[in-house]
Motif scaffolding. Structure first.
Motif, PDB file in Angstrom:
ATOM      1  N   GLU A 231       2.164   8.050  -1.095  1.00  0.00           N
ATOM      2  CA  GLU A 231       0.887   8.820  -0.134  1.00  0.00           C
ATOM      3  C   GLU A 231       1.139   8.117   1.237  1.00  0.00           C
ATOM      4  O   GLU A 231       0.443   6.689   1.606  1.00  0.00           O
ATOM      5  N   VAL A 232       1.540   7.928   2.254  1.00  0.00           N
ATOM      6  CA  VAL A 232       1.335   7.876   3.357  1.00  0.00           C
ATOM      7  C   VAL A 232       0.911   8.938   4.953  1.00  0.00           C
ATOM      8  O   VAL A 232       1.021  10.210   4.415  1.00  0.00           O
ATOM      9  N   ARG A 233      -0.210   8.603   4.559  1.00  0.00           N
ATOM     10  CA  ARG A 233      -1.211   9.337   6.218  1.00  0.00           C
ATOM     11  C   ARG A 233      -1.031   9.147   6.908  1.00  0.00           C
ATOM     12  O   ARG A 233      -1.182   8.075   7.819  1.00  0.00           O
ATOM     13  N   THR A 234      -0.981  10.513   8.279  1.00  0.00           N
ATOM     14  CA  THR A 234      -0.502  10.030   9.526  1.00  0.00           C
ATOM     15  C   THR A 234      -1.440  11.234  10.400  1.00  0.00           C
ATOM     16  O   THR A 234      -2.069  12.124   9.483  1.00  0.00           O
ATOM     17  N   THR A 235      -1.614  10.652  11.869  1.00  0.00           N
ATOM     18  CA  THR A 235      -2.185  11.875  11.896  1.00  0.00           C
ATOM     19  C   THR A 235      -1.406  12.898  12.702  1.00  0.00           C
ATOM     20  O   THR A 235      -2.136  14.120  13.085  1.00  0.00           O
ATOM     21  N   LYS A 236      -0.396  13.682  12.281  1.00  0.00           N
ATOM     22  CA  LYS A 236       0.389  14.475  11.922  1.00  0.00           C
ATOM     23  C   LYS A 236       0.215  14.939  10.781  1.00  0.00           C
ATOM     24  O   LYS A 236       1.744  15.579  10.592  1.00  0.00           O
ATOM     25  N   GLY A 237      -0.298  14.652   9.347  1.00  0.00           N
ATOM     26  CA  GLY A 237      -0.182  15.442   8.078  1.00  0.00           C
ATOM     27  C   GLY A 237       0.540  14.640   7.310  1.00  0.00           C
ATOM     28  O   GLY A 237       0.876  12.812   7.682  1.00  0.00           O
ATOM     29  N   ASN A 238       0.408  14.303   5.921  1.00  0.00           N
ATOM     30  CA  ASN A 238       0.632  13.493   4.775  1.00  0.00           C
ATOM     31  C   ASN A 238       1.900  13.439   4.526  1.00  0.00           C
ATOM     32  O   ASN A 238       2.595  14.692   4.362  1.00  0.00           O
ATOM     33  N   LEU A 239       2.736  12.757   3.995  1.00  0.00           N
ATOM     34  CA  LEU A 239       4.203  12.295   3.629  1.00  0.00           C
ATOM     35  C   LEU A 239       3.917  12.156   2.110  1.00  0.00           C
ATOM     36  O   LEU A 239       3.527  10.482   1.940  1.00  0.00           O
ATOM     37  N   THR A 240       4.980  12.419   1.365  1.00  0.00           N
ATOM     38  CA  THR A 240       4.710  12.001   0.003  1.00  0.00           C
ATOM     39  C   THR A 240       5.905  10.683  -0.364  1.00  0.00           C
ATOM     40  O   THR A 240       6.705  10.915   0.152  1.00  0.00           O
ATOM     41  N   THR A 241       6.087   9.814  -1.051  1.00  0.00           N
ATOM     42  CA  THR A 241       6.914   9.074  -0.839  1.00  0.00           C
ATOM     43  C   THR A 241       6.543   7.438  -2.156  1.00  0.00           C
ATOM     44  O   THR A 241       5.378   8.324  -2.749  1.00  0.00           O
TER      45      THR A 241
END
Length: 458
Positions: free
Chosen positions: A226-236
């Motif tokens: 998971e990549v956590r960002t200021t606009k939500g998280n993304l699976t990877t």
């Protein structure tokens, strides 16, 4: 007495420096300290290797220790320099294979320590499958780990990030591109160009996650998921960090003059603030001709020029460095893109009073069987001096950026560009070359602005 020269680092600048030193000073004793087990790796070719364009990564090297040895240069591979005393002219290094400490002295020191990817300190950064992209080892690791990854996230939408995104898509991977800027390649291109690039990326199935900052990573069983960002998280399944570089100059803090970011300050003959220490490449700043100020522009082209100048100016100032425009190019799927000098956004941010024009013109006469649209943007001051340009087309018009680089270097105006001599041949261009046309449009824009500000005469 034999001149002793120590060289720290041997990629682009270091290789150019030692080869030139060997040619100019064949009696000198040259010792290279390199922490890797290879030299002269073209990191700009990593994406080509990942994408299968370059099948053999060995072809991305253009020199080796054996070649240098044939020139009388002693290379100490896998040696990490731990300490340098520029006043005493001594250094200490560790043999990374044996652990042995080596001490040496020098008459002249060449600092070509290069740069290293910026690695943000955040939660989860230690997880497996979070990769850097800089050297030969990184290239091999990226290819190996990408084999089993279905979804790959690239962080950083500069040239390296964009090239990797294309390579991964060509391999059939799902790809997400993250950048904290609101457009891709924002360092090189203005919005007219990045809009087209983003449209092409989306058309090819790339997920764009722009205008957001990575805050951390989550994982399972020690691997990133998971990549956590200021606009939500993304699976990877895998992350490649391409968020920039910092100069490798920690050895010289407090000893040599540096810019705030750590880039060594050199004069036009590549001499640092110590008269017997010269530097070149990603470890130091360059004179940026559009502004006339020092800037950090880590490009291989700058490195090889500066490294060569180190060799020529080793003992006395002979050939000055004439600065850089930061000229660069990239191929994005079917698009050929190039830029030189300042973008409009960069010029305005620097407080410069600039105007711009953007033209769309066919690359050759419409009576020819085929032709392609070319978009050219000029950035110029109100006195007409050109300070930046961008070119984009499905035809390969990238050499136009080299021409415009010469224009900026020579402080040419749009009026001069409008009427400079270019050949005409229908296979290649129009009677008015596209750069002439851009110059004419810029002249018209300046004249329109002049009339708009001219007071009415009663």
């Amino acid at each position: 007495m034999t001149l002793k020269i120590a060289v720290i680092g041997c990629t682009h600048a270091g290789t150019a420096a030692v080869k030139t030193i060997a040619e100019q000073h064949p009696q000198a004793k040259v010792t290279v300290y390199e922490r890797n087990d290879n030299i002269s790796f073209l990191s700009c070719g990593i994406a080509l290797h990942v994408g299968g364009v370059v099948k053999n990564a060995e072809e991305l090297f253009y020199s080796n220790p054996e070649q240098l040895a044939g020139m009388g240069i002693h290379t100490r591979m896998r040696h990490d320099v731990l300490e340098v005393n520029t006043k005493a002219k001594t250094l200490k290094a560790r043999n990374l294979e044996t652990g042995e400490l080596v001490e040496d002295d020098f008459d002249k020191l060449v600092v070509t320590t290069g740069s290293w990817p910026i690695v943000p300190q955040m939660e989860g950064i230690e997880l497996d499958n979070i990769q850097l992209c800089k050297n030969y080892g990184h290239a091999k690791e990226i290819i190996e780990r990408a084999t089993d990854a279905q979804h790959i996230t690239v962080v950083g939408a500069g040239y390296i990030g964009i090239e990797l995104v294309e390579a991964f898509r060509d391999q059939g991977k799902q790809v997400t591109l993250i950048d904290n800027m609101n457009s891709v390649m924002a360092k090189y291109l203005d919005r007219e160009f990045t809009d087209l690039a983003e449209t092409e990326l989306l058309r090819k199935g790339v997920r764009l996650a722009l205008g957001r900052t990575v805050t951390g990573f989550g994982g399972e069983n020690g691997k990133v998921r998971e990549v956590r960002t200021t606009k939500g998280n993304l699976t990877t399944d895998m992350v490649v960090l391409c968020i920039g570089f910092r100069p490798g100059t920690d050895l010289f803090k407090g000893q040599l003059e540096m810019l705030p970011g750590g880039a060594l300050v050199v004069d036009e003959y590549m001499r640092t603030s110590h008269p017997d220490v010269l530097a070149a490449g990603d470890s130091c700043a360059v004179r940026y001709n559009p502004t006339g100020k020092d800037a950090y522009i880590p490009l291989a082209t700058n490195a090889v020029r500066m490294g060569t100048l180190v060799g020529l100016n080793l003992l006395e100032p002979i050939v000055p460095y004439t600065g850089t425009q930061g000229t660069s190019a990239i191929k994005l799927f079917d698009w050929n893109i190039a830029s030189t000098g300042m973008t409009e956004a960069a010029a305005l941010a620097a407080g410069m009073n600039v105007k711009t024009i953007t033209i769309n013109e066919q690359n050759r006469p419409e009576f020819m069987p085929t032709y392609e649209n070319v978009m050219v943007k000029l950035v110029f001051e109100t006195n007409g001096r050109i300070v930046g340009a961008q070119v984009m087309s499905k035809a390969d018009m990238t050499q136009a950026a080299n021409t415009l680089s010469v224009c900026i270097h020579n402080r040419m105006t749009v009026k001069e560009l409008a009427f400079v001599d270019f050949f005409f041949q229908p296979h290649y261009n129009k009677p008015w070359n596209v750069l002439n046309t851009a110059g004419l449009a810029a002249m018209a824009a300046l004249e329109k602005a002049r009339k708009a500000t001219k007071p009415d005469v009663a």
